[in-house]
Write a protein that holds these residues in place. Sequence first.
Motif, PDB file in Angstrom:
ATOM      1  N   LEU A 401       0.863  -1.177   0.000  1.00 35.99           N
ATOM      2  CA  LEU A 401       0.000   0.000   0.000  1.00 35.99           C
ATOM      3  C   LEU A 401       0.900   1.227   0.000  1.00 35.99           C
ATOM      4  N   PHE A 402       0.709   2.100  -0.982  1.00 27.23           N
ATOM      5  CA  PHE A 402       1.550   3.278  -1.089  1.00 27.23           C
ATOM      6  C   PHE A 402       0.818   4.376  -1.849  1.00 27.23           C
ATOM      7  N   VAL A 403       1.390   5.582  -1.790  1.00 26.10           N
ATOM      8  CA  VAL A 403       0.847   6.711  -2.546  1.00 26.10           C
ATOM      9  C   VAL A 403       1.405   6.629  -3.964  1.00 26.10           C
ATOM     10  N   LYS A 404       0.549   6.320  -4.913  1.00 20.92           N
ATOM     11  CA  LYS A 404       0.996   6.205  -6.297  1.00 20.92           C
ATOM     12  C   LYS A 404       1.356   7.565  -6.867  1.00 20.92           C
ATOM     13  N   SER A 405       0.502   8.559  -6.615  1.00 19.01           N
ATOM     14  CA  SER A 405       0.758   9.913  -7.095  1.00 19.01           C
ATOM     15  C   SER A 405      -0.067  10.894  -6.285  1.00 19.01           C
ATOM     16  N   SER A 406       0.409  12.127  -6.210  1.00 18.92           N
ATOM     17  CA  SER A 406      -0.331  13.178  -5.526  1.00 18.92           C
ATOM     18  C   SER A 406       0.166  14.522  -6.026  1.00 18.92           C
ATOM     19  N   GLU A 407      -0.771  15.410  -6.299  1.00 20.27           N
ATOM     20  CA  GLU A 407      -0.434  16.741  -6.771  1.00 20.27           C
ATOM     21  C   GLU A 407      -1.295  17.748  -6.019  1.00 20.27           C
ATOM     22  N   VAL A 408      -0.627  18.722  -5.442  1.00 15.07           N
ATOM     23  CA  VAL A 408      -1.337  19.717  -4.644  1.00 15.07           C
ATOM     24  C   VAL A 408      -2.386  20.423  -5.499  1.00 15.07           C
ATOM     25  N   GLY A 409      -3.610  20.426  -4.999  1.00 13.06           N
ATOM     26  CA  GLY A 409      -4.700  21.093  -5.698  1.00 13.06           C
ATOM     27  C   GLY A 409      -5.420  20.229  -6.711  1.00 13.06           C
ATOM     28  N   LYS A 410      -4.908  19.008  -6.970  1.00 15.51           N
ATOM     29  CA  LYS A 410      -5.526  18.144  -7.980  1.00 15.51           C
ATOM     30  C   LYS A 410      -5.988  16.803  -7.437  1.00 15.51           C
ATOM     31  N   GLY A 411      -5.371  16.306  -6.388  1.00 17.57           N
ATOM     32  CA  GLY A 411      -5.820  15.048  -5.811  1.00 17.57           C
ATOM     33  C   GLY A 411      -4.712  14.048  -5.571  1.00 17.57           C
ATOM     34  N   THR A 412      -5.110  12.907  -5.027  1.00 19.70           N
ATOM     35  CA  THR A 412      -4.162  11.858  -4.636  1.00 19.70           C
ATOM     36  C   THR A 412      -4.679  10.504  -5.094  1.00 19.70           C
ATOM     37  N   THR A 413      -3.739   9.623  -5.452  1.00 23.30           N
ATOM     38  CA  THR A 413      -4.090   8.249  -5.810  1.00 23.30           C
ATOM     39  C   THR A 413      -3.317   7.286  -4.922  1.00 23.30           C
ATOM     40  N   PHE A 414      -4.061   6.471  -4.176  1.00 22.01           N
ATOM     41  CA  PHE A 414      -3.451   5.391  -3.392  1.00 22.01           C
ATOM     42  C   PHE A 414      -3.534   4.107  -4.205  1.00 22.01           C
ATOM     43  N   ARG A 415      -2.484   3.299  -4.111  1.00 21.21           N
ATOM     44  CA  ARG A 415      -2.489   2.014  -4.825  1.00 21.21           C
ATOM     45  C   ARG A 415      -2.340   0.869  -3.826  1.00 21.21           C
ATOM     46  N   ILE A 416      -3.197  -0.139  -3.995  1.00 23.10           N
ATOM     47  CA  ILE A 416      -3.137  -1.371  -3.213  1.00 23.10           C
ATOM     48  C   ILE A 416      -2.723  -2.500  -4.147  1.00 23.10           C
ATOM     49  N   LEU A 417      -1.708  -3.251  -3.764  1.00 21.57           N
ATOM     50  CA  LEU A 417      -1.289  -4.442  -4.512  1.00 21.57           C
ATOM     51  C   LEU A 417      -1.496  -5.659  -3.617  1.00 21.57           C
ATOM     52  N   ILE A 418      -2.214  -6.649  -4.126  1.00 15.32           N
ATOM     53  CA  ILE A 418      -2.411  -7.882  -3.362  1.00 15.32           C
ATOM     54  C   ILE A 418      -2.168  -9.076  -4.272  1.00 15.32           C
ATOM     55  N   PRO A 419      -1.635 -10.174  -3.735  1.00 15.59           N
ATOM     56  CA  PRO A 419      -1.418 -11.374  -4.553  1.00 15.59           C
ATOM     57  C   PRO A 419      -2.743 -11.902  -5.097  1.00 15.59           C
ATOM     58  N   ALA A 420      -2.735 -12.252  -6.373  1.00 11.04           N
ATOM     59  CA  ALA A 420      -3.960 -12.723  -7.029  1.00 11.04           C
ATOM     60  C   ALA A 420      -4.075 -14.242  -6.951  1.00 11.04           C
ATOM     61  N   LYS A 421      -5.306 -14.697  -6.990  1.00 14.70           N
ATOM     62  CA  LYS A 421      -5.614 -16.118  -7.071  1.00 14.70           C
ATOM     63  C   LYS A 421      -6.645 -16.316  -8.173  1.00 14.70           C
ATOM     64  N   ILE A 422      -6.753 -17.543  -8.649  1.00 16.77           N
ATOM     65  CA  ILE A 422      -7.766 -17.874  -9.647  1.00 16.77           C
ATOM     66  C   ILE A 422      -8.770 -18.809  -8.998  1.00 16.77           C
ATOM     67  N   ALA A 423     -10.006 -18.637  -9.356  1.00 11.26           N
ATOM     68  CA  ALA A 423     -11.062 -19.401  -8.701  1.00 11.26           C
ATOM     69  C   ALA A 423     -10.829 -20.903  -8.774  1.00 11.26           C
ATOM     70  N   GLU A 424     -10.247 -21.369  -9.879  1.00 14.49           N
ATOM     71  CA  GLU A 424     -10.029 -22.816 -10.030  1.00 14.49           C
ATOM     72  C   GLU A 424      -9.022 -23.355  -9.043  1.00 14.49           C
ATOM     73  N   GLU A 425      -8.234 -22.444  -8.404  1.00 14.89           N
ATOM     74  CA  GLU A 425      -7.209 -22.894  -7.474  1.00 14.89           C
ATOM     75  C   GLU A 425      -7.768 -23.217  -6.093  1.00 14.89           C
ATOM     76  N   VAL A 426      -9.038 -22.933  -5.898  1.00 17.95           N
ATOM     77  CA  VAL A 426      -9.631 -23.167  -4.581  1.00 17.95           C
ATOM     78  C   VAL A 426      -9.595 -24.653  -4.239  1.00 17.95           C
ATOM     79  N   ILE A 427      -9.116 -24.944  -3.050  1.00 16.76           N
ATOM     80  CA  ILE A 427      -9.063 -26.334  -2.600  1.00 16.76           C
ATOM     81  C   ILE A 427     -10.341 -26.618  -1.812  1.00 16.76           C
ATOM     82  N   PRO A 428     -11.155 -27.549  -2.239  1.00 16.00           N
ATOM     83  CA  PRO A 428     -12.421 -27.816  -1.537  1.00 16.00           C
ATOM     84  C   PRO A 428     -12.161 -28.231  -0.101  1.00 16.00           C
ATOM     85  N   GLU A 429     -12.993 -27.727   0.792  1.00 13.07           N
ATOM     86  CA  GLU A 429     -12.875 -28.106   2.203  1.00 13.07           C
ATOM     87  C   GLU A 429     -13.548 -29.444   2.429  1.00 13.07           C
TER      88      GLU A 429
END
Length: 430
Positions: A401-429
Amino acid sequence: MIAETPKNKPRFRLHPVALLNSDRLRRSLVETYERKGNFKYFIGVVLLILSIASLFYTNDLVDKLEEREEREVRLYGEGLRYIVNSPDDENFTVIMGVIQDAVTFYQIPVIYVDENNFPIHRNINFPKNASLRDKERIIEAQLVKMKSEHIPVPVQIGEGKTGYIYYSNSFLLTQLRYYPFVQLTVMLLIGYLAYLAFSAARKAEQNRVWVGLAKETAHQLGTPLSSLMAWVEYFRSDPNIDSSIADEIEKDVVRLEMITTRFSNIGSVPTLKQESVSTIVTSFITYLQKRVSSKVHFFIHDQLSEGQTALLNKNLFEWVVENICKNAVDAMSGIGEIHVTLQAPPNSKQILIDIQDTGKGMTKANANKIFNPGFSTKKRGWGLGLTLAKRIIEDYHGGKLFVKSSEVGKGTTFRILIPAKIAEEVIPED
């Protein structure tokens, strides 16, 4: 003062901790980390001064030793000249021994080349079992090196003949010449280790602050929540009160219970489940939009493929999104737009979530401190929301989680990066 309630109606009292001055706590946190930051810089300056002083002192020693070695070589040359130009019946064994011992003592590699260009070496190391030809090649290589290092010392041997003494720095002098760089490297290593130790101590203290505050907050919320649930049931039992009021209060009570669960999870390992990122973000933004200013408009740009999931703790992940969005609302003073973009770049194993606002933005200096505990550009609050959000994403979800960009008077963008998974990878309980 707490007003009295009718008989048989639920009531609750706020614990003194709930009345904690948040502004004082925030200032205390900021001062604590500023002091530690200043201490870190102080250590760095001290190490830099010590390193520079050591460099100058050692270089001075090297210069003095180099001058002394040159005098010893010249003395050796004077001895050779004196012996060659003196009568043959004179005994110079003692004198020559003293002169040669001086060169040998300092381990100065010396090669004397006579008028016939024939080399005679002193203190030249040869490998064991080296042949005569091998020794000649070594001497030739040493001569090339010596010519590049020092001007040869001439030796007048009579009748207009001149020999030359070539020499290199002694092993001791060579060691001293490189010693400052070794010392500087050691200093930097010590400084780096000190920085790691400082960071570990700071993070440990930070964890204690977070965990203690979160646990205490969850504990304090328990009593009023129980009372509020009783109030809901009381309103429902009163035919003179619109039941829809009780329903709306119950929704907020459920929300408070979820917040309590979030605080309780801080400091313990949360359970992660495979969740649809699009579903969680979309449903939460829909919920949040009804509870902020009507002049704030949310836009969701979902570019994720169907079935794109990630291992998440739903309550904590929603908390992250909420903290960022509420900061955005404050930055826009309740008027503006928030764009939430979800995407997964091709051939990437990460999901990117950008939360962009049209607020006042921030300076680069503030962007570097925005996740520090206690830091806030607002007059009220603890300044822990984004700090906890970063901890949740990075420590619990293995993301960024970090500040991707920010400019005074124009706004800010936060970026979240999380590891991805694919639905087929789900292991049935089971």
